[in-house]
Design a protein around this motif. Structure first.
Motif, PDB file in Angstrom:
ATOM      1  N   ILE A  45      46.836  -2.407 114.648  1.00 54.96           N
ATOM      2  CA  ILE A  45      46.278  -1.292 115.412  1.00 54.96           C
ATOM      3  C   ILE A  45      44.791  -1.205 115.090  1.00 54.96           C
ATOM      4  O   ILE A  45      44.392  -0.817 113.991  1.00 54.96           O
ATOM      5  CB  ILE A  45      47.016   0.023 115.112  1.00 54.96           C
ATOM      6  N   ASN A  46      43.989  -1.595 116.064  1.00 52.61           N
ATOM      7  CA  ASN A  46      42.551  -1.741 115.881  1.00 52.61           C
ATOM      8  C   ASN A  46      41.827  -0.422 115.635  1.00 52.61           C
ATOM      9  O   ASN A  46      40.775  -0.393 115.009  1.00 52.61           O
ATOM     10  CB  ASN A  46      41.956  -2.438 117.106  1.00 52.61           C
ATOM     11  N   GLU A  47      42.365   0.692 116.113  1.00 51.39           N
ATOM     12  CA  GLU A  47      41.678   1.982 115.994  1.00 51.39           C
ATOM     13  C   GLU A  47      41.789   2.589 114.598  1.00 51.39           C
ATOM     14  O   GLU A  47      41.120   3.560 114.301  1.00 51.39           O
ATOM     15  CB  GLU A  47      42.225   2.984 117.021  1.00 51.39           C
ATOM     16  N   TRP A  48      42.642   2.065 113.759  1.00 48.77           N
ATOM     17  CA  TRP A  48      42.773   2.581 112.394  1.00 48.77           C
ATOM     18  C   TRP A  48      41.648   2.055 111.528  1.00 48.77           C
ATOM     19  O   TRP A  48      41.076   1.008 111.809  1.00 48.77           O
ATOM     20  CB  TRP A  48      44.107   2.163 111.797  1.00 48.77           C
ATOM     21  N   PRO A  49      41.319   2.739 110.434  1.00 47.44           N
ATOM     22  CA  PRO A  49      40.315   2.221 109.495  1.00 47.44           C
ATOM     23  C   PRO A  49      40.771   0.857 108.948  1.00 47.44           C
ATOM     24  O   PRO A  49      41.973   0.619 108.805  1.00 47.44           O
ATOM     25  CB  PRO A  49      40.290   3.256 108.372  1.00 47.44           C
ATOM     26  N   PRO A  50      39.839  -0.049 108.638  1.00 51.22           N
ATOM     27  CA  PRO A  50      40.207  -1.390 108.192  1.00 51.22           C
ATOM     28  C   PRO A  50      41.209  -1.435 107.041  1.00 51.22           C
ATOM     29  O   PRO A  50      42.097  -2.281 107.026  1.00 51.22           O
ATOM     30  CB  PRO A  50      38.872  -2.017 107.787  1.00 51.22           C
ATOM     31  N   VAL A  51      41.089  -0.524 106.090  1.00 51.20           N
ATOM     32  CA  VAL A  51      42.021  -0.528 104.954  1.00 51.20           C
ATOM     33  C   VAL A  51      43.446  -0.306 105.451  1.00 51.20           C
ATOM     34  O   VAL A  51      44.370  -1.029 105.071  1.00 51.20           O
ATOM     35  CB  VAL A  51      41.627   0.557 103.926  1.00 51.20           C
ATOM     36  N   ASP A  52      43.649   0.674 106.307  1.00 52.12           N
ATOM     37  CA  ASP A  52      44.979   0.950 106.848  1.00 52.12           C
ATOM     38  C   ASP A  52      45.407  -0.103 107.859  1.00 52.12           C
ATOM     39  O   ASP A  52      46.579  -0.453 107.940  1.00 52.12           O
ATOM     40  CB  ASP A  52      45.006   2.327 107.517  1.00 52.12           C
ATOM     41  N   ARG A  53      44.461  -0.589 108.627  1.00 53.35           N
ATOM     42  CA  ARG A  53      44.750  -1.553 109.686  1.00 53.35           C
ATOM     43  C   ARG A  53      45.446  -2.791 109.143  1.00 53.35           C
ATOM     44  O   ARG A  53      46.436  -3.259 109.696  1.00 53.35           O
ATOM     45  CB  ARG A  53      43.427  -1.941 110.352  1.00 53.35           C
ATOM     46  N   PHE A  54      44.949  -3.339 108.050  1.00 52.90           N
ATOM     47  CA  PHE A  54      45.493  -4.588 107.527  1.00 52.90           C
ATOM     48  C   PHE A  54      46.622  -4.381 106.528  1.00 52.90           C
ATOM     49  O   PHE A  54      47.296  -5.327 106.148  1.00 52.90           O
ATOM     50  CB  PHE A  54      44.368  -5.438 106.951  1.00 52.90           C
ATOM     51  N   ARG A  55      46.853  -3.163 106.099  1.00 49.02           N
ATOM     52  CA  ARG A  55      48.015  -2.864 105.264  1.00 49.02           C
ATOM     53  C   ARG A  55      49.256  -2.624 106.115  1.00 49.02           C
ATOM     54  O   ARG A  55      50.364  -2.675 105.614  1.00 49.02           O
ATOM     55  CB  ARG A  55      47.760  -1.625 104.407  1.00 49.02           C
ATOM     56  N   THR A  71      49.909  10.641 119.416  1.00 48.92           N
ATOM     57  CA  THR A  71      48.746   9.854 119.820  1.00 48.92           C
ATOM     58  C   THR A  71      49.237   8.705 120.689  1.00 48.92           C
ATOM     59  O   THR A  71      50.174   8.000 120.317  1.00 48.92           O
ATOM     60  CB  THR A  71      48.009   9.281 118.588  1.00 48.92           C
ATOM     61  N   LEU A  72      48.604   8.518 121.842  1.00 45.93           N
ATOM     62  CA  LEU A  72      48.970   7.438 122.750  1.00 45.93           C
ATOM     63  C   LEU A  72      48.209   6.174 122.369  1.00 45.93           C
ATOM     64  O   LEU A  72      46.978   6.170 122.296  1.00 45.93           O
ATOM     65  CB  LEU A  72      48.639   7.825 124.192  1.00 45.93           C
ATOM     66  N   TYR A  73      48.945   5.094 122.112  1.00 41.79           N
ATOM     67  CA  TYR A  73      48.355   3.795 121.818  1.00 41.79           C
ATOM     68  C   TYR A  73      48.667   2.855 122.963  1.00 41.79           C
ATOM     69  O   TYR A  73      49.804   2.758 123.407  1.00 41.79           O
ATOM     70  CB  TYR A  73      48.909   3.210 120.512  1.00 41.79           C
ATOM     71  N   LYS A  74      47.649   2.153 123.436  1.00 40.24           N
ATOM     72  CA  LYS A  74      47.823   1.144 124.468  1.00 40.24           C
ATOM     73  C   LYS A  74      47.525  -0.208 123.845  1.00 40.24           C
ATOM     74  O   LYS A  74      46.621  -0.343 123.033  1.00 40.24           O
ATOM     75  CB  LYS A  74      46.912   1.425 125.653  1.00 40.24           C
TER      76      LYS A  74
END
Length: 109
Positions: A5-15, A58-61
């Motif tokens: 999920i690209n919209e998350w901060p990098p730390v959370d995104r890759f975890r 939150t809507l994710y596309k």
């Protein structure tokens, strides 16, 4: 296939990555199999882009940004000649030259 999920901060995104699909074969995949997989993927991706998914209000596309494949699957995904044929370079339309008994892609300057 890996979903991030690209919209998350990098730390959370890759975890928080999701393994969405893996194709393991004992021999190289044929065009029919890959076409079937790509058509199913495209159908699901279009639906996930248009409708999206709600997570915690939150809507994710979803939009595919990259495809990671090995050198054998790449020309099938790109609908091109195999990497060892004339005009088989995955990155350009260089014609290639026969060197010994193989096709190489030397840089012409």
């Amino acid at each position: 296939m890996i979903i991030i999920i690209n919209e998350w901060p990098p730390v959370d995104r890759f975890r928080n990555t999701v393994l969405a699909g893996v194709l393991v074969r004992t021999h190289e995949p044929d065009v029919t199999l890959m076409s079937t997989i790509i058509e199913a993927f495209a159908k699901q991706t279009k639906r996930l882009f248009h409708d999206g998914v709600y997570v915690r209000d939150t809507l994710y596309k979803f939009v595919p940004l990259a495809c990671v494949v090995d050198s054998v699957a790449r020309p099938i995904i790109q609908n091109r000649l195999q990497y060892n044929g004339y005009y088989g370079c995955s990155w350009c339309y260089h014609p290639g030259k026969t060197v010994g008994r193989t096709v190489k892609y030397p840089i012409d300057m």
